[in-house]
Structures are given as C-alpha cells and as structure tokens.
Design an enzyme around this catalytic site. Structure first.
Site, PDB file in Angstrom:
ATOM      1  N   SER A  10      36.604  42.541  43.211  1.00 28.50           N
ATOM      2  CA  SER A  10      36.617  41.141  43.880  1.00 28.50           C
ATOM      3  C   SER A  10      35.702  40.963  44.964  1.00 28.50           C
ATOM      4  O   SER A  10      34.924  41.222  45.019  1.00 28.50           O
ATOM      5  CB  SER A  10      37.997  40.625  43.789  1.00 28.50           C
ATOM      6  OG  SER A  10      38.091  39.209  43.806  1.00 28.50           O
ATOM      7  N   THR A  11      36.743  40.492  45.972  1.00 28.50           N
ATOM      8  CA  THR A  11      35.902  40.310  47.260  1.00 28.50           C
ATOM      9  C   THR A  11      35.206  41.656  47.847  1.00 28.50           C
ATOM     10  O   THR A  11      35.988  42.553  48.003  1.00 28.50           O
ATOM     11  CB  THR A  11      36.850  39.662  48.389  1.00 28.50           C
ATOM     12  OG1 THR A  11      37.520  38.548  47.559  1.00 28.50           O
ATOM     13  CG2 THR A  11      36.370  39.384  49.632  1.00 28.50           C
ATOM     14  N   ASP A  45      44.890  42.204  40.254  1.00 26.08           N
ATOM     15  CA  ASP A  45      44.135  41.933  38.810  1.00 26.08           C
ATOM     16  C   ASP A  45      43.661  43.599  38.447  1.00 26.08           C
ATOM     17  O   ASP A  45      42.790  44.047  39.480  1.00 26.08           O
ATOM     18  CB  ASP A  45      43.024  41.264  38.946  1.00 26.08           C
ATOM     19  CG  ASP A  45      42.563  40.881  37.542  1.00 26.08           C
ATOM     20  OD1 ASP A  45      43.280  40.977  36.552  1.00 26.08           O
ATOM     21  OD2 ASP A  45      41.481  40.347  37.679  1.00 26.08           O
ATOM     22  N   MET A  54      41.042  40.982  46.409  1.00 19.10           N
ATOM     23  CA  MET A  54      42.313  40.496  46.567  1.00 19.10           C
ATOM     24  C   MET A  54      43.132  40.474  45.414  1.00 19.10           C
ATOM     25  O   MET A  54      42.822  40.584  44.460  1.00 19.10           O
ATOM     26  CB  MET A  54      42.228  39.075  47.158  1.00 19.10           C
ATOM     27  CG  MET A  54      41.583  38.864  48.518  1.00 19.10           C
ATOM     28  SD  MET A  54      41.582  36.995  48.707  1.00 19.10           S
ATOM     29  CE  MET A  54      43.217  36.318  48.899  1.00 19.10           C
ATOM     30  N   HIS A  72      34.853  39.293  40.048  1.00 23.58           N
ATOM     31  CA  HIS A  72      35.378  37.835  40.094  1.00 23.58           C
ATOM     32  C   HIS A  72      34.151  37.089  40.623  1.00 23.58           C
ATOM     33  O   HIS A  72      33.627  37.275  41.895  1.00 23.58           O
ATOM     34  CB  HIS A  72      36.568  37.923  40.993  1.00 23.58           C
ATOM     35  CG  HIS A  72      37.814  38.603  40.352  1.00 23.58           C
ATOM     36  ND1 HIS A  72      38.999  38.792  41.252  1.00 23.58           N
ATOM     37  CD2 HIS A  72      38.034  38.659  39.107  1.00 23.58           C
ATOM     38  CE1 HIS A  72      39.895  39.155  40.528  1.00 23.58           C
ATOM     39  NE2 HIS A  72      39.242  39.183  39.138  1.00 23.58           N
TER      40      HIS A  72
END
Length: 376
Positions: free
Chosen positions: A193-194, A317, A314, A220
């Site tokens: 993600s991030t 998930d 973050m 993401h």
C-alpha cells in the site's frame, strides 16, 4: 497573571488533546487551488497551514525556512515543477514527506508515478470538475493522507541505492511468448500500500525473465493509475509486468497488477491453468482491490508452491488471507522489515500474527523470492 503572546500562540497550536498541530506547506501555482487546499487543511483541528508557495523553487525555500511536517505538491508549475523539486529535495537531503496533488489526465497519471518514484509518499487526485474540489470526499482523503504522512518512516528508502536510470528493455508485452499454464503451480502473491509503488522498484526489476513462477500483485491505488504503474515497472524490469485483465492466464516470468477499483481473484480451470478474475464486489475494509481478497482466492486452488510477500503499507490488509493460506497450503511468507518500510503496518500485522517465515529489508526481497521459486 496575564498570558503572554507566546502562551496564546502555543494554545492555538494545540488541539483539544494537547497535541501540537501538524504543520503543512501548500505548493501550487494556482492561487485558487492554494486557497481551496488551505481551507480544507484549516478545517481540521489537527492541522495548520504554515505557508504557501507558487512553484518548486519557492517551495524549497519555504521548506528550509518553515520546517513543515508535510508538503502538498502540485506537479505542473512554472520555474521549477513538482518533479524537479522532488529531485532537488533528494540532492539537498531534505527528507520532508510529500503528498502529490494529481490529475486524472493520462499525462498526470504518468507524472504521479514518476513523483512516487522520486520519493513522494502518496497522492490525492484532484476532481476533474473544479467545483467538486472542496467536497467532503476530497477533504477526508486529503486529511487522511496528511495525517498518515506525518508518522511515516521517510528515512528508510531514502538511504537505498537508486534504481538504474537506464531502462533494461523496451520490448512490448507478448501474451503468447510462453507456453501457457503453470504446470508446476508456482505463484508469488504480493501485497502493498503506502510506499508500495516505489518499493516495487526495488523488487521486480531484480527478478530474471526466466523466473519459475507467475506474480500477482495488489497495490492499493485508485482506478487509472495502476496501468501507468505497470507500464513504468515493465520498462525497468526483465520480467513482463502488466495491469491484470479478466481472463489472463498466469504465466511464469510475468507479473499482474490488480487494476484500481477492481478486486483480483485467482481461479483454476480443468486444465490446471491459473486464471485471473476481476470483480467489483464491495470494498473490503475500505479497499478495492484488497490483498485479503486475492490471498483468500488462492485457498481454493491447487498450488504446489506458493510464496506470499507483504510490504509497506497502512493497516493489516493481507494478514487474514495469508493466515488462511498458512492453514491450508504450503506457503512461504516474506515480510518487509520495519526499517525499510514507509509505513510499518501491513508487515507488522503479519509478523504480530506469527506467520512470517522471513523478515527482510526491502532490497533483499527479490533474493528471497528467487531462492524460493528458482528459475526455469
């Protein structure tokens, strides 16, 4: 006793919980956008705008002067654009977190991927309709990203050796170049993600084209940007990398990135082929695509050799899906270590669950994958 001006200032700089407000610098050549973004930030009691700038050159001067916690950055600006400014931040060793304000135009998507490559932490898309800039959805997304950026580890990847600027290959993707199905059923499933777009540049380009596995990836990212990400990674890599399409047959030496706003699952047909299915099922805990959806889909397929990789991001998930796979399959799970994560959330959750087989720095993930799956 009468309060001093300093006392009043310190009170103003704190929210109701006594926490210092996050200092934000807004950089945009549009006076309208500077005002709108500033108004959004000021609407949240946890943040304050400490300054604005109308180009990258002015922005760097303000960063040195004001020492902001986070910067919002437009890309298209005169004198020094956003990409040039990000390059200068690296040269000057100014490690301030940057959130890019991106457009949905094709050029804007490509520039956004380049900005992430140059060290921007994340991005927020500007609405195409200028009258929707100040909507509640836009406000929530921007504030969430800003508050996240304050707490990131911006030093982890700054110290990594830059990716080669010379692109390794320019051959177009050819879906039929290999024989079709994964007879040995080796799959590498990656979730991030991030910080993921940049982190993937320290993994995928270091895998050989004859890798004895197919790779599926959930990053993401909003719709429209995953194609640009896949194209950029494809330019840098020896393996083939593409945005996944419904019905793709997973092949060795190829990586498939889930398109934004679609869940990606894997099914197995009667000929043992692994086939990608895309859906617009409801977001899972706010994510579509979701790493857990991809991982959970693998529970129902016959895979001889499975490697799971969880990287910077973050939340948690991917943990549920990897835990289910650990119970049902022979799977080797690699987690990125805290020191090289931009946000140590998703890997932390996997480690805390006790299901990680390896915890390695970002630059070692490709070696770990290669040792596990081998080459043809």
């Amino acid at each position: 006793m009468k309060k001093s001006a300093r006392d009043e200032s310190e009170k103003k700089d704190c929210d109701d919980m006594g926490i210092m407000k996050k200092k934000i610098l807004v950089i945009d050549d549009s006076a309208f956008m500077r005002r709108v973004i500033s108004d959004i930030i000021k609407s949240d009691s946890r943040c304050e705008v400490i300054g604005t700038a109308k180009n990258g050159k002015e922005g760097i001067a303000k960063i040195k002067e004001l020492n902001p916690d986070v910067v919002t950055l437009d890309i298209e600006m005169p004198i020094m654009n956003g990409l040039q400014m990000l390059e200068q931040l690296k040269v000057l060793n100014l490690n301030v977190p940057v959130i890019v304000m991106s457009t949905l135009a094709i050029e804007g998507r490509q520039e956004t991927i380049k900005a992430l490559e140059l060290g921007a932490i994340d991005f927020v898309t500007k609405p195409q309709n200028i009258f929707k800039v100040n909507t509640e959805e836009m406000k929530n997304r921007l504030i969430e990203k800003l508050l996240m950026a304050v707490n990131i580890n911006n030093s982890g990847m700054v110290q990594l050796k830059p990716i080669e600027s010379i692109e390794k290959r320019s051959k177009p993707f050819n879906q039929t170049r290999k024989k079709g199905c994964l007879c040995k059923n080796k799959i590498v499933a990656i979730g991030c993600s991030t910080g993921g777009p940049r982190a993937l540049q320290y993994v995928l380009p270091y895998l050989p084209s004859n890798l004895d596995a197919g790779i599926i990836i959930v990053q993401h990212m909003p719709a429209g940007f995953t194609k640009s990400l896949a194209d950029r990674l494809n330019q840098l890599s020896d393996i083939h990398i593409k945005e996944a399409e419904d019905g793709d047959v997973i092949e060795n030496g190829t990586a498939y990135i889930a398109p934004g706003n679609y869940h990606m699952k894997v099914i197995q047909d009667s000929n043992c082929k692994m086939i990608i299915r895309l859906s617009k099922d409801e977001p899972l805990r706010g994510h579509r695509p979701a790493v857990d959806v991809m991982m959970n889909s693998l529970v129902d397929v016959n895979i001889k050799d499975l490697t799971g990789v969880i990287m910077t991001g973050m939340g948690s998930d991917g943990t549920e899906g990897l835990d289910n796979l650990k119970k049902s399959h022979k799977i080797h799970i690699i987690a990125q270590n805290e020191e090289t994560c931009v946000v140590y959330g998703m890997p932390k959750a996997v480690v805390a669950k006790g299901i990680a087989d390896e915890i390695v720095p970002l630059e070692s993930i490709s070696d770990s994958i290669l040792k596990k799956v081998g080459v043809l």
